[in-house]
Design a protein around this motif. Structure first.
Motif, PDB file in Angstrom:
ATOM      1  N   TRP A  50      78.443  37.660  18.201  1.00  0.00           N
ATOM      2  CA  TRP A  50      77.249  37.237  17.580  1.00  0.00           C
ATOM      3  C   TRP A  50      77.201  35.535  17.749  1.00  0.00           C
ATOM      4  CZ3 TRP A  50      78.518  33.126  14.315  1.00  0.00           C
ATOM      5  CH2 TRP A  50      79.586  33.367  13.670  1.00  0.00           C
ATOM      6  N   LYS A  73      74.568  32.193  16.072  1.00  0.00           N
ATOM      7  CA  LYS A  73      73.923  31.787  14.921  1.00  0.00           C
ATOM      8  C   LYS A  73      73.380  30.398  15.231  1.00  0.00           C
ATOM      9  CE  LYS A  73      71.843  31.641  10.875  1.00  0.00           C
ATOM     10  NZ  LYS A  73      70.498  32.303  10.664  1.00  0.00           N
ATOM     11  N   THR A  89      85.035  34.687   5.731  1.00  0.00           N
ATOM     12  CA  THR A  89      84.015  33.576   6.049  1.00  0.00           C
ATOM     13  C   THR A  89      84.437  32.570   6.788  1.00  0.00           C
ATOM     14  OG1 THR A  89      83.264  34.085   3.388  1.00  0.00           O
ATOM     15  CG2 THR A  89      82.709  31.904   4.519  1.00  0.00           C
ATOM     16  N   TYR A 148      78.915  24.573   6.374  1.00  0.00           N
ATOM     17  CA  TYR A 148      77.816  25.873   6.668  1.00  0.00           C
ATOM     18  C   TYR A 148      79.395  26.926   6.260  1.00  0.00           C
ATOM     19  CZ  TYR A 148      74.433  23.624   9.156  1.00  0.00           C
ATOM     20  OH  TYR A 148      73.574  23.064   9.684  1.00  0.00           O
ATOM     21  N   PHE A 175      79.620  30.966   7.106  1.00  0.00           N
ATOM     22  CA  PHE A 175      78.940  32.141   7.655  1.00  0.00           C
ATOM     23  C   PHE A 175      79.602  33.458   7.645  1.00  0.00           C
ATOM     24  CE2 PHE A 175      78.261  28.309  10.530  1.00  0.00           C
ATOM     25  CZ  PHE A 175      76.708  28.336  10.862  1.00  0.00           C
ATOM     26  N   ASN A 176      79.307  34.593   7.652  1.00  0.00           N
ATOM     27  CA  ASN A 176      80.127  35.859   7.540  1.00  0.00           C
ATOM     28  C   ASN A 176      80.489  36.101   8.941  1.00  0.00           C
ATOM     29  OD1 ASN A 176      80.131  38.983   8.297  1.00  0.00           O
ATOM     30  ND2 ASN A 176      79.709  38.825   6.059  1.00  0.00           N
ATOM     31  N   THR A 229      79.139  39.375  11.103  1.00  0.00           N
ATOM     32  CA  THR A 229      77.884  39.351  11.284  1.00  0.00           C
ATOM     33  C   THR A 229      76.972  37.834  11.776  1.00  0.00           C
ATOM     34  OG1 THR A 229      76.776  38.832   9.184  1.00  0.00           O
ATOM     35  CG2 THR A 229      77.315  41.128   9.882  1.00  0.00           C
ATOM     36  N   GLY A 230      77.720  36.887  11.544  1.00  0.00           N
ATOM     37  CA  GLY A 230      77.350  35.411  11.610  1.00  0.00           C
ATOM     38  C   GLY A 230      75.950  35.100  10.916  1.00  0.00           C
ATOM     39  N   ASN A 231      75.901  35.945   9.701  1.00  0.00           N
ATOM     40  CA  ASN A 231      74.768  35.455   8.824  1.00  0.00           C
ATOM     41  C   ASN A 231      75.150  34.205   8.049  1.00  0.00           C
ATOM     42  OD1 ASN A 231      73.159  37.737   9.514  1.00  0.00           O
ATOM     43  ND2 ASN A 231      74.033  38.945   8.084  1.00  0.00           N
ATOM     44  N   LEU A 232      74.194  33.579   7.728  1.00  0.00           N
ATOM     45  CA  LEU A 232      74.653  32.286   7.010  1.00  0.00           C
ATOM     46  C   LEU A 232      74.664  32.573   5.568  1.00  0.00           C
ATOM     47  CD1 LEU A 232      74.835  28.940   6.833  1.00  0.00           C
ATOM     48  CD2 LEU A 232      72.475  29.009   6.551  1.00  0.00           C
ATOM     49  N   ILE A 233      75.676  32.382   4.782  1.00  0.00           N
ATOM     50  CA  ILE A 233      76.026  32.894   3.447  1.00  0.00           C
ATOM     51  C   ILE A 233      75.590  31.737   2.517  1.00  0.00           C
ATOM     52  CG2 ILE A 233      77.834  33.364   1.741  1.00  0.00           C
ATOM     53  CD1 ILE A 233      79.554  34.366   4.077  1.00  0.00           C
ATOM     54  N   TRP A 234      75.849  30.461   2.824  1.00  0.00           N
ATOM     55  CA  TRP A 234      75.318  29.116   2.189  1.00  0.00           C
ATOM     56  C   TRP A 234      75.609  28.051   2.932  1.00  0.00           C
ATOM     57  CZ3 TRP A 234      79.291  25.895   1.578  1.00  0.00           C
ATOM     58  CH2 TRP A 234      80.410  26.349   1.272  1.00  0.00           C
TER      59      TRP A 234
END
Length: 903
Positions: free
Chosen positions: A426, A428, A450, A461, A463-464, A467-472
Motif C-alpha cells: 500500500w 498513502k 500502528t 501521523y 497509519f494502520n 491498510t495504510g489508512n490514516l488513523i489520526w
C-alpha cells in the motif's frame, strides 16, 4: 641520549615547581589534570607524547574560551609545529631526535600553561567585556543601507553607510546548532554516545545516573583541526565491540580520517582502525551498519585538495565482513543522502537514494534468505534482490517489521512493501508536503497495528500498518526529524524547536516541554522508563516518561564554571563548523548553518520567517539580488540554489561542477558569480539559473569573487588570480603565485587589495594585473604573526587587516591581531592585540567591528585610533564566519551555536 633528555626535563620541571605555593586549581578536565600532576615526576616520553600533545592543545582551547592571555605561548606553539613536521617526515636518527625535542617541549608547554592559568585565576581574562552608554557614538547613518552579500557589496570592502550598533548589548540570539545526527544507543543499562572531539571519540554512560563508565580517546599527529578525525556516526554494537566512523575536511582517502574505529565495549579501549573511505564532515553524518556478520556503509571519493579536486557525493554501497577486512561487494547505487542510513536484516541490506529508488541487496550475492526468490545469473541479479521507485527522494532509513518495509519519500507518500519481493502492498500520500525539507518524513516506528511517523510539515501521523489508512494526525510547533518513540501508554516525539511531546495513543496531547535551546535532529532511544535524546547543541539528556530531566551529559567534554557557562575541555574535530556569513536586506537577516539549513529571520526581533534545507553544511554568505537569495552547500549534493527572499520557496536550482560551494556568491547586474570547490569559476543567470560561462582553475576556488567595473576576479588554490570579463568569461589577465583561502580580495578604484600570507597586504592594478606593492614587509611593524589569511576591509584610505598570531589548531589560531594600515603605503597606523585571524573586520560610522577567532569576544573599535568602544562576550570564538552590519545592529555567527544580534 633520550634518557639524558628526560633527566634534563625532570630537573627543569623540578626547578619550576620548587617553592611553588600556588594551590592546584582544576582545569575542568580529569585527563588534563592528570598530566599536570604527573608531568613533574614523569616527563613526557616517546610512549605518551602524542596523547600529551593533544591534551596540551585541548587545554589551550579551554583557556581561549575563558579569555586567558595566551600570547606568551607563541614561541612554544611555533616550535611545536616545526618539530611536528620533523617527527612526521624525518627518518631514523633525525626522527628520534625530533621526538626527544618535542617531548621536552610538551613539558615546557604545560609549565607555561600553568603560569598562564594562574595568571588568569589571579587577574582575570585578557579582555573584560563592557557596554557603552552610547553618548560618544557618532550620529547619523543610513537605516536603509543593506548588507546583501559577503562583506557588504560586490567589491568585498566590508563597509556600509548604516549607523551600526552603539551599546554592545544583546538584542537577541538565535540558536543555530550543529547537524548532529548521531543517536544514543542503549544496551544492558549502558548508554553509548559518540563524540566529535579531538580527544574523546565516545562515552559509555550509566543509564540511571549519566555518570561516565568509560571514555574512548584518540591521539594522532597534529596536522590541524581540518585534518584531525571527528566521529560523526551513531555507535554500532557488534558483539563485544562498538563501531564508529570518522570524518573530516582534508586528505580524502589518503588522509587521517578514513576509518571505521573498533572499540572494546567493556573498557572503551580502541582496538583497531580500518579503511572505510573519507567522508566530508559537512555531510553531518558518516553512516555505518552491521548485523553482526557483515558491515555495510555508503562510500564516495572526495578530496578537495586534488588536482583537479574531487567532490563526489556518497554514491556506492560497500559490504564487507564483520571485521571490515574482506570485501564482499561494492556497488554504485546512485547518490545517497547521508541521512539515509542502510538498514540490515540477516541476509539483506536496504538502501534509499536521492533518485527515489529503494534497493534490497543480498549481503551474500545469490543468497537472499528467501527460498521462493529466483535469482538470475548476472552479477547485478545475484546482488540486487529488488528495487522500487518512489515518488521522491528516499533520504531516510527504512523500518523493517514482520517481513515488510515501511518508509516515506520526499514526494509525500508513505509506502509499505513486501520485504521478500519489493512489491507494493500500500501507499498513502499526505495532504501537505514541505518542499523546503531535505528529508520530509522521519523513520517510522511500529507499535501494535500502528505506524507512527513524523514529518517536516509539522505533523505526527498514525497509519494502520495493514491498510495504510490514516488513523489520526496531530500538529507540532516545528518540523519533526527524529524517529517517534512508543511506550505502553504514550508516543513521544521531538521537533526541531527543541520541544518534546507526549501523546496518548489516540493522538491526544498529554504534555509538552521545551527540553533544549537547539534543534533535535537525531533519533532518540527508549527503555522501559527513560528517553535519551541528543540535541544539536551537543548535549545528551535523559528524561522520564513525563518529560522530567533525570540527567544530562555534554557530548563534547566540558564543565560548567561558576557563571554556569559550559567551558569545553575538548575541541570539535574535523574542521570549523560555524562558517556561514550573515547578510541582510529588506528587514530580513539571512544565514546558513552546519545542518544545511538556510534561514530568513526578522532582523529586528530574531523571529524565524522561513527555513530551507540543503544536502550539506552551508558555509556561504547568502547573496540577495532582485528579491532572490542565492546560496550553495558543501558535502551532500550537486545543486546551487535560488530562493524567494520573502518566502524561502525554491525558484530554481542548478547543477554546478562538483556541486559543492564553500565561498559565497557575488551578485551584480543580474548575474551570479559562484566559486566552486571543484575549481570552476561559474557565472549564472540570476533569473533562470542558466550557466552563462565557466572556467576551470585546476584547484578549489574557496574565496569569494570581487567585481570592479566590467571585471570579476577569482582566486584559486592553484595560487592563481584570474581577471575575467564579467559577462563573457574572457580571461583578461592572470597573476601567478597568489594564494587565496579563507581571506579574499577587495577590488575598488582600479586596484585590488588582498591578504598576503607573509606581508600585511599586496595590491595590483585591477586592469592589467601589474603588482603595485608587496605591502608592508617591515618585521617590526608586523611583530609576532603567523600569516594573514582573513579578508580585509577598506574605507576612506585605510585598510583593516587581521593576522593569525600562533598556529594553535590551524583552523583556530592561538591568538590574533588587528592592523590598521594606510591604503597606499601600508604604513601601520595602529594595531589591536586581538581580533579576526580567519574572520574579516566590518566597517560602519567610523567604527571597526571585529570578532575574535580565538577568544569569545566581539569588539567595536575606533577606526582612527583603534581604541575599544565596547567589548561584547559570546559563548566562544567566531570561526570562519564574517560579520554583518545592518541598521543599528551587528550580527555574528559564533562557535557557541548562536547568531548574536548586538545593538
Amino acid at each position: 641520549m633520550f634518557k639524558k633528555s628526560i633527566l634534563l626535563t625532570f630537573l627543569f620541571l623540578a626547578f619550576l615547581s620548587y617553592g611553588q605555593t600556588t594551590p592546584f586549581t582544576s582545569s575542568g578536565s580529569q585527563d588534563i589534570d592528570l598530566v599536570r600532576k604527573e608531568i613533574s615526576n614523569s616527563p613526557t616520553s616517546f610512549e605518551n607524547f602524542r596523547e600529551r600533545s593533544v591534551l596540551m592543545y585541548m587545554w589551550v582551547g579551554s583557556l581561549q574560551q575563558l579569555g586567558a592571555d595566551l600570547r606568551s605561548f607563541y614561541d612554544i606553539d611555533t616550535e611545536y609545529y616545526r618539530l611536528e613536521g620533523k617527527v612526521n617526515w624525518s627518518k631514523n636518527e633525525a626522527k628520534n631526535e625530533a621526538t626527544e625535542q618535542i617531548a621536552q617541549l610538551i613539558d615546557k608547554g604545560f609549565a607555561k600553561l600553568e603560569t598562564i592559568y594562574n595568571n588568569f585565576i589571579t587577574n582575570g581574562p585578557a579582555f573584560k567585556p563592557y557596554q557603552s552608554d552610547g553618548k560618544d557614538f557618532p550620529e547619523g547613518g543610513n537605516m536603509n543601507a543593506e548588507w546583501p552579500m559577503f562583506q557588504a557589496n560586490e567589491h568585498n570592502n566590508g563597509h556600509t553607510d548604516a549607523p551600526g550598533p552603539r551599546y554592545g548589548r544583546t538584542a537577541w540570539k538565535f540558536p543555530v546548532g550543529l547537524g548532529w545526527y548521531s543517536s544514543p544507543v542503549v544496551e544492558d543499562n549502558r548508554v553509548y554516545i559518540a563524540s566529535p572531539g579531538m580527544y574523546a571519540t565516545s562515552f559509555c554512560l550509566d543509564l540511571d545516573t549519566g555518570k561516565e563508565i568509560w571514555k574512548s580517546t584518540q591521539n594522532h599527529p597534529l596536522f590541524g583541526i581540518y585534518k584531525y578525525p571527528a566521529i560523526l556516526s551513531t555507535p554500532v554494537i557488534q558483539d563485544d565491540k562498538i563501531i564508529l566512523r570518522e570524518a573530516n575536511s582534508h586528505g580524502g582517502n589518503e588522509g587521517q580520517a578514513r576509518h571505521l574505529v573498533y572499540i572494546d565495549k567493556k573498557t572503551g579501549k580502541t582496538l583497531s582502525r580500518s579503511f572505510a573511505g573519507h567522508v566530508d564532515y559537512r555531510t553531518q553524518n558518516a553512516p555505518v551498519a552491521s548485523n553482526g556478520k557483515y558491515i555495510v556503509y555508503p562510500f564516495g571519493v572526495a578530496d578537495i585538495y586534488k588536482y583537479p579536486p574531487i567532490c563526489q557525493n556518497l554514491n556506492r554501497l560497500i559490504c564487507k565482513d564483520k571485521t571490515n577486512n574482506k570485501l564482499i561487494w561494492d556497488f554504485n547505487v546512485g547518490d545517497i543522502d547521508a541521512l539515509a542510513e542502510p538498514v540490515m536484516s540477516e541476509h539483506q541490506v536496504f538502501q534509499g537514494t536521492m533518485e527515489g529508488y529503494l534497493y534490497a541487496f543480498n549481503l551474500k550475492p545469490g543468497h537472499s534468505g528467501h527460498d521462493t526468490v529466483e535469482l538470475g545469473n548476472t552479477e547485478e541479479k545475484q546482488l540486487i534482490a529488488w528495487n522500487f521507485q518512489a515518488d521522491g527522494a528516499i533520504n531516510t532509513k527504512v523500518t523493517r517489521y514482520n517481513n515488510r518495509i515501511y518508509f516515506g519519500a520526499n514526494g509525500g507518500s508513505v509506502y509499505c512493501l513486501d520485504e521478500q519481493s519489493g512489491k507494493l502492498i500500500w501507499s498513502k500520500k499526505v495532504d501537505h508536503v514541505e518542499a523546503n525539507a531535505r528529508k520530509h518524513f522521519s523513520t517510522g516506528t511500529i507499535n501494535g497495528n500502528t505506524l507512527y511517523m513524523g514529518a517536516a510539515n509539522k505533523k505526527l501521523y498514525a497509519f494502520n500498518i495493514e491498510t495504510g489508512n490514516l488513523i489520526w494526525e496531530v500538529e507540532t510547533e516545528d518540523w519533526i526529524r527524529a524517529q517517534p518513540l512508543v511506550s505502553k501508554k504514550q508516543i513521544y516525539v521531538a521537533d526541531v524547536s527543541g520541544t518534546l511531546y507526549g501523546f496518548d495513543k489516540k493522538g491526544k496531547l498529554n504534555w509538552t516541554k521545551v527540553i533544549s535551546t537547539h534543534p533535535i535532529y537525531a533519533d532518540m532511544a527508549i527503555t522501559d522508563d527513560k528517553i535519551i535524546i541528543n540535541d544539536s547543541n551537543l548535549m545528551s539528556f535523559c528524561f522520564d516518561f513525563k518529560g522530567n530531566k533525570i540527567w544530562e551529559h555534554s557530548i563534547l567534554s566540558a564543565y560548567k564554571n561558576e557563571e554556569g557557562e559550559r567551558i569545553f575541555t575538548d575541541q570539535l574535530s574535523g574542521g570549523t563548523y560555524y562558517q556561514s556569513k550573515p547578510t541582510a536586506a529588506n528587514g530580513t537577516l539571512y544565514f546558513g548553518n552546519p545542518a544545511g539549513f538556510l534561514y530568513g529571520v526578522d532582523a529586528e526581533t530574531g523571529k524565524e520567517k522561513w527555513k530551507f534545507e540543503m544536502g550539506g553544511a552551508i558555509s556561504v554568505g547568502p547573496a540577495i539580488m532582485d528579491g532572490k537569495v542565492y546560496a550553495g552547500q558543501q558535502g551532500g549534493e550537486r545543486f546551487f540554489y535560488c530562493l524567494d527572499a520573502e518566502t524561502g520557496d525554491l525558484v530554481w536550482k542548478q547543477t554546478v561542477p562538483g556541486g559543492w560551494v564553500w565561498g559565497s556568491a557575488t551578485v551584480n547586474d543580474g548575474l551570479v558569480y559562484v566559486p566552486t570547490v571543484n575549481g570552476y569559476a561559474v557565472c549564472l543567470d540570476g533569473e533562470t539559473g542558466h550557466i552563462i560561462w565557466m572556467f576551470p582553475t585546476a584547484k578549489s576556488v574557496p574565496a569569494e569573487p570581487a567585481i570592479d567595473g566590467d571585471i570579476v576576479y577569482f582566486g584559486s588554490w592553484s595560487r592563481s588570480l584570474y581577471a575575467f570579463h564579467k559577462k563573457t568569461g574572457e580571461v583578461l589577465w592572470k597573476a601567478n603565485g597568489v594564494g587565496l583561502d579563507s581571506g579574499t580580495l577587495i577590488s575598488q578604484n582600479g586596484k585590488i587589495y588582498l591578504p598576503h600570507h607573509n606581508n600585511i597586504f599586496m595590491s595590483f592594478n585591477s586592469k592589467t594585473g601589474k603588482v603595485l606593492t608587496e605591502g608592508n614587509t617591515n618585521a617590526e611593524d608586523k611583530g609576532n604573526y603567523t600569516n594573514f589569511n582573513a579578508s580585509p576591509a577598506f574605507h576612506d584610505g585605510r585598510g583593516f587587516f587581521t593576522a593569525r598570531v600562533g598556529i594553535g589548531l590551524k583552523g583556530v589560531p592561538l591568538t590574533s591581531k588587528v592592523y590598521c594600515v594606510d591604503a597606499e603605503t601600508a604604513k601601520v597606523h595602529w594595531t589591536f592585540p586581538d581580533g579576526g585571524g580567519l574572520s574579516a573586520p566590518a566597517l560602519a560610522n567610523g567604527r571597526v567591528y571585529v570578532g575574535s577567532g580565538n577568544y569569545p569576544y566581539l569588539y567595536c573599535l575606533d577606526q582612527k585610533t583603534g581604541n575599544p568602544y565596547w567589548i561584547y562576550k559570546m559563548g566562544t570564538r567566531i570561526e570562519e564566519s564574517t560579520l554583518c552590519i545592518y541598521r543599528d545592529k551587528v550580527y555574528a555567527l559564533s562557535g557557541d551555536g548562536y547568531i548574536h544580534a548586538v545593538d
